[in-house]
Design a protein around this motif. Structure first.
Motif, PDB file in Angstrom:
ATOM      1  N   ALA A  48       0.838  -1.206   0.000  1.00  0.00           N
ATOM      2  CA  ALA A  48       0.000   0.000   0.000  1.00  0.00           C
ATOM      3  C   ALA A  48       0.868   1.248   0.000  1.00  0.00           C
ATOM      4  CB  ALA A  48      -0.906   0.007   1.225  1.00  0.00           C
ATOM      5  N   GLN A  49       0.317   2.294  -0.562  1.00  0.00           N
ATOM      6  CA  GLN A  49       0.940   3.620  -0.429  1.00  0.00           C
ATOM      7  C   GLN A  49       0.076   4.438   0.508  1.00  0.00           C
ATOM      8  OE1 GLN A  49       0.027   6.923  -2.628  1.00  0.00           O
ATOM      9  NE2 GLN A  49       2.098   7.429  -3.260  1.00  0.00           N
ATOM     10  N   ILE A  50       0.678   5.067   1.490  1.00  0.00           N
ATOM     11  CA  ILE A  50      -0.078   5.924   2.393  1.00  0.00           C
ATOM     12  C   ILE A  50       0.397   7.363   2.255  1.00  0.00           C
ATOM     13  CG2 ILE A  50      -0.649   4.100   4.026  1.00  0.00           C
ATOM     14  CD1 ILE A  50       1.521   5.023   5.838  1.00  0.00           C
ATOM     15  N   GLY A  58       4.800  10.780   2.737  1.00  0.00           N
ATOM     16  CA  GLY A  58       4.296   9.557   2.144  1.00  0.00           C
ATOM     17  C   GLY A  58       5.146   8.376   2.543  1.00  0.00           C
ATOM     18  N   CYS A  59       4.529   7.222   2.654  1.00  0.00           N
ATOM     19  CA  CYS A  59       5.220   5.994   3.027  1.00  0.00           C
ATOM     20  C   CYS A  59       4.601   4.838   2.267  1.00  0.00           C
ATOM     21  CB  CYS A  59       5.101   5.751   4.528  1.00  0.00           C
ATOM     22  SG  CYS A  59       6.109   6.821   5.562  1.00  0.00           S
ATOM     23  N   SER A  60       5.155   3.669   2.487  1.00  0.00           N
ATOM     24  CA  SER A  60       4.589   2.439   1.971  1.00  0.00           C
ATOM     25  C   SER A  60       4.088   1.614   3.149  1.00  0.00           C
ATOM     26  CB  SER A  60       5.639   1.677   1.164  1.00  0.00           C
ATOM     27  OG  SER A  60       6.106   2.470   0.073  1.00  0.00           O
ATOM     28  N   ALA A  61       3.341   0.582   2.878  1.00  0.00           N
ATOM     29  CA  ALA A  61       2.751  -0.236   3.930  1.00  0.00           C
ATOM     30  C   ALA A  61       2.397  -1.584   3.342  1.00  0.00           C
ATOM     31  CB  ALA A  61       1.520   0.449   4.522  1.00  0.00           C
ATOM     32  N   VAL A  62       1.882  -2.470   4.205  1.00  0.00           N
ATOM     33  CA  VAL A  62       1.502  -3.798   3.739  1.00  0.00           C
ATOM     34  C   VAL A  62       0.226  -4.225   4.448  1.00  0.00           C
ATOM     35  CG1 VAL A  62       3.107  -4.828   5.402  1.00  0.00           C
ATOM     36  CG2 VAL A  62       2.235  -6.214   3.519  1.00  0.00           C
ATOM     37  N   LEU A  63      -0.716  -4.734   3.677  1.00  0.00           N
ATOM     38  CA  LEU A  63      -1.987  -5.228   4.215  1.00  0.00           C
ATOM     39  C   LEU A  63      -1.751  -6.583   4.887  1.00  0.00           C
ATOM     40  CD1 LEU A  63      -5.108  -4.436   4.071  1.00  0.00           C
ATOM     41  CD2 LEU A  63      -5.255  -6.192   2.286  1.00  0.00           C
ATOM     42  N   VAL A  64      -2.061  -6.665   6.188  1.00  0.00           N
ATOM     43  CA  VAL A  64      -1.886  -7.928   6.918  1.00  0.00           C
ATOM     44  C   VAL A  64      -3.214  -8.481   7.438  1.00  0.00           C
ATOM     45  CG1 VAL A  64       0.505  -7.504   7.568  1.00  0.00           C
ATOM     46  CG2 VAL A  64      -1.338  -6.637   9.031  1.00  0.00           C
ATOM     47  N   GLY A 157       8.081  -0.954  -2.480  1.00  0.00           N
ATOM     48  CA  GLY A 157       7.671   0.355  -2.002  1.00  0.00           C
ATOM     49  C   GLY A 157       7.354   1.311  -3.127  1.00  0.00           C
ATOM     50  N   TYR A 158       6.806   2.453  -2.739  1.00  0.00           N
ATOM     51  CA  TYR A 158       6.430   3.500  -3.684  1.00  0.00           C
ATOM     52  C   TYR A 158       7.347   4.715  -3.566  1.00  0.00           C
ATOM     53  CZ  TYR A 158       2.028   0.973  -4.391  1.00  0.00           C
ATOM     54  OH  TYR A 158       1.081   0.026  -4.712  1.00  0.00           O
TER      55      TYR A 158
END
Length: 735
Positions: A48-50, A58-64, A157-158
């Motif tokens: 994910a991009q947040i 801005g950051c990246s993330a991961v759906l868990v 990442g984005y």
């Protein structure tokens, strides 16, 4: 500690939270050695991009989990160089997430708002709750072992690339593991790959499983970094050991949190309180959790509709939900006896929005009054005795959509006085439900009082009509059950109706039973299901006559509660009844005339993601007419399991019995009039006494269930603990 020396870590380019995220329209060029992820490649769809604030960071993330992301705590820190200093609760700035979209200019995946963060204190990690579940992206699976030195990892990442400040395309790179510590691992990007600003929080994968998150990097080769800096070394935050923590946090039920600080708040209604010299105008007290003070909400505040007037009964009924999905709990409050124009006791309802400084600091309140606004409410006319808001509930559907259900039992249907109606509110509209609505069982008749009780969970809603005559028996009562799926007319879909003449329900409809006078619905996960697809409906019939022994005399108004199992497909079955003890069972209490057991109900599931059990599914039943030791209408509360034999799992609660209600049973105290059950507490309001002002007693959950170990209870009462001394029916409603 990784093999990177502490001094070297301190010099790491620091964290990877990006600055401006104005998206570039230029095709992305990945860092040397990195790879763009093709739109058709779903391997990293859980990435994910947040975006925080107005593209501030801005950051990246991961759906868990369908509702939760893992990302870096540093993304939310005011000072990203101190990534662990992150408060729990609603993000301080608006935060959005795009999940499952490798090309950010596309439409695949989902877009959500981040409404809550739960930080770790031992590493650069937070859980971030999404406003609604993501159902079209498969969450990442966690690894169960730490990354070993010498192994290769893939990161995604984005963030920036070698040539672009804010690429639109997800990219990946490869790490080699240098060393592993308790909560982190030292890594070095291979083939020129490096994590750049904006990659913070992005997934790090080993063997297809999530082993860590991007945390820190020297950012060698990243756009905007000094060309002399060529190191691609960095640190990842380990997550392979966090499965139990994620399950615990993701599986917890939401608390009432008006100011988003992750500490539970309490709203207490006193609908008969005097405000500005106006008797029975009503008000709501808010107890801010964590000792942060007390607020008083009245209609004389400029952000609350109307003005305090005698007889309004503001605060008569309360409900809570994050209606605008911003992470702050919103309070739904009724003034069911409010005069609207010349219509006496027409009533209205408001949503008071939470914000960082509590209720009133969020968006402007939303007002619901017949003849005002849109939908069915706007198209209706206020009439004397409508009592809009005489019952109230709110929640979110299984898909995460907030809803509110407003009972208006005094509404006339043509010339049929008090036929009743309920209004279902969702998104920016609302629609009416009555016994004249297509497929709703029964027909509108004078005195049915449809909407006297309302309840709902993530699967269904139910509306009671305790005044309905069944087979000529006046006030026998019935109810309607609907799902949140909207039909062709935009209404919740009718599932079924119920009354006691149904062969599946024992007892038979009788005059004065008032079946449906109180209702409680709770969703649960049955064995074999992956989610909470089913529901249990508790139906109060406080006027029911019961016999204390086989063949004995019927005790008028003893009261009864019936449990109904509703399957995911809408089919239903009667389970069993809940009532006080008789000569032939082991239930607490004794069936007596005028107990009115089932006058109020509140059900709870303490672990909604787990398969339901006797320990996790409970209901509190009010018996306000209970006489105790010769004291008339002292009242009591009776709690039961919803999934096991009543007597084996029930608990009787009365004043002075050690469970947390202080003093001794008093005449006309009517304990059980006001109850609200949560996974943490049983809230027992005593608006009628013994305190002249009324009081609220908060019993920790173990105090309120069979087999629990009692803990100290808390009492709130006007004139004590900082509460203003004025009060009349304090505790009449609570959320």
């Amino acid at each position: 500690m990784s093999s990177l020396r502490r001094s070297r870590l301190a010099a790491l380019g620091a964290v990877l939270a990006a600055g401006s995220l104005a998206l570039s329209a230029t095709p992305a060029v990945a860092i040397t050695g990195g790879t763009q992820v093709a739109d058709s490649d779903a391997t990293y769809a859980y990435t994910a991009q947040i975006t925080i604030g107005a593209h501030d960071r801005g950051c990246s993330a991961v759906l868990v989990d369908a509702e939760w992301l893992l990302t870096a705590a540093s993304c939310f820190a005011e000072d990203p160089a101190a990534p662990l200093a992150v408060p729990a609760g609603a993000p301080t700035r608006t935060t959005t997430a795009v999940i499952g979209r490798s090309d950010l200019s596309g439409t695949q995946g989902a877009e959500r708002r981040v409404v809550e963060i739960v930080p770790r204190t031992d590493r650069d990690v937070v859980l971030a709750r999404l406003s609604r579940p993501v159902t079209n992206v498969t969450p990442a699976q966690l690894a169960t072992t730490a990354p070993a030195a010498g192994t290769e990892l893939t990161f995604a990442g984005y963030g920036r690339t070698k040539a672009e400040w804010a690429p639109l395309q997800l990219h990946t790179g490869t790490y080699g593991v240098d060393s592993t510590a308790a909560t982190s691992a030292g890594v070095t990007g291979k083939d020129g790959s490096a994590a750049c600003m904006g990659d913070a929080g992005g997934p790090v994968i080993s063997g297809g499983k999530l082993v860590g998150l991007n945390s820190q990097s020297f950012q060698g080769g990243c756009l905007g970094i000094d060309e002399a800096q060529t190191s691609t070394a960095g640190v990842i935050a380990r997550v392979d050991d966090l499965a139990s923590w994620i399950d615990e946090k993701a599986g917890a039920t939401r608390i009432v949190d008006f100011n988003g600080d992750a500490i539970e708040d309490i709203a207490i209604g006193d609908p008969m309180a005097t405000v500005g010299g106006h008797t029975t105008a009503g008000l709501v007290h808010v107890i801010r959790g964590g000792g942060k003070g007390i607020a008083e909400i009245t209609q004389d505040l400029d952000w609350v509709a109307g003005g305090a007037e005698a007889g309004d009964h503001f605060g008569n009924h309360l409900a809570t939900v994050d209606y605008n999905e911003d992470g702050y709990t919103d309070l739904v409050v009724s003034a069911s006896e409010e005069n609207v124009g010349t219509a006496v006791d027409a009533g209205f309802v408001d949503i008071l929005f939470g914000g960082k400084d509590g209720l009133g600091s969020g968006p402007a309140s939303r007002h619901f009054e017949q003849g005002y606004g849109n939908g069915s409410i706007g198209g209706s006319a206020p009439e004397t005795g409508d009592r809009m808001g005489a019952s109230l509930t709110a929640g979110t559907s299984a898909e995460g959509r907030p809803w509110i259900l407003i009972g208006t039992p005094g509404e006339s249907a043509g010339s049929l006085a008090e036929a009743g109606v309920a209004f279902y509110v969702h998104d920016d509209t609302n629609i009416s439900i009555s016994q004249d609505t297509s497929n709703v069982p029964g027909a509108a008749e004078a005195g049915d009082a449809f909407g006297t009780s309302v309840t709902g969970d993530s699967n269904f809603i139910a509306i009671g009509a305790p005044g309905d005559a069944i087979g000529g028996d006046a006030n026998a009562g019935n109810l309607a059950v609907l799902s949140h799926k909207l039909d062709a007319d935009g209404r919740p879909t009718v599932i079924t109706g119920m009354d006691q003449d149904d062969e599946r329900i024992g007892g038979g409809a009788e005059a004065g039973d008032k079946f449906g006078q109180a209702l409680a619905l709770v969703a649960y996960r049955p064995s074999g299901a992956a989610t909470a697809t089913d529901s249990i409906l508790a139906v109060g019939s406080p006027g029911e006559s019961m016999a204390a022994e086989t063949g004995g005399a019927q005790q008028a108004g003893a009261g009864n509660v019936m449990l109904i199992h509703i399957g995911a497909d809408g089919t239903w079955d009667y389970m069993h009844a809940l009532n006080q003890g008789s000569a032939t069972d082991d239930r607490s209490g004794t069936i007596e005339a005028g107990d009115y057991e089932g006058s109020s109900l509140s059900a709870v599931n303490t672990a909604p993601r787990q398969v339901g059990s006797a320990a996790t599914l409970k209901v509190a039943v009010g018996a306000p007419g209970e006489d105790l030791a010769g004291v008339t209408d002292a009242g009591a509360i009776h709690t039961f399991s919803l999934l096991d034999a009543a007597g084996a799992n029930d608990l009787w609660i009365e004043a002075g019995d050690g469970d947390g209600i202080p003093g001794a049973p008093g005449e006309s105290d009517k304990l059980g009039t006001s109850i609200h059950f949560t996974p943490r507490n049983l809230y027992a309001g005593m608006p009628y006494g013994p305190a002249a002002t009324g009081a609220l007693h908060v019993l920790p959950f173990p105090n309120a269930v069979s087999g629990g170990t009692s803990r100290p209870a808390t009492t709130y009462q006007p004139g004590q603990g900082g509460l203003p001394a004025n009060g009349t029916y304090f505790g009449y409603s609570v959320r």
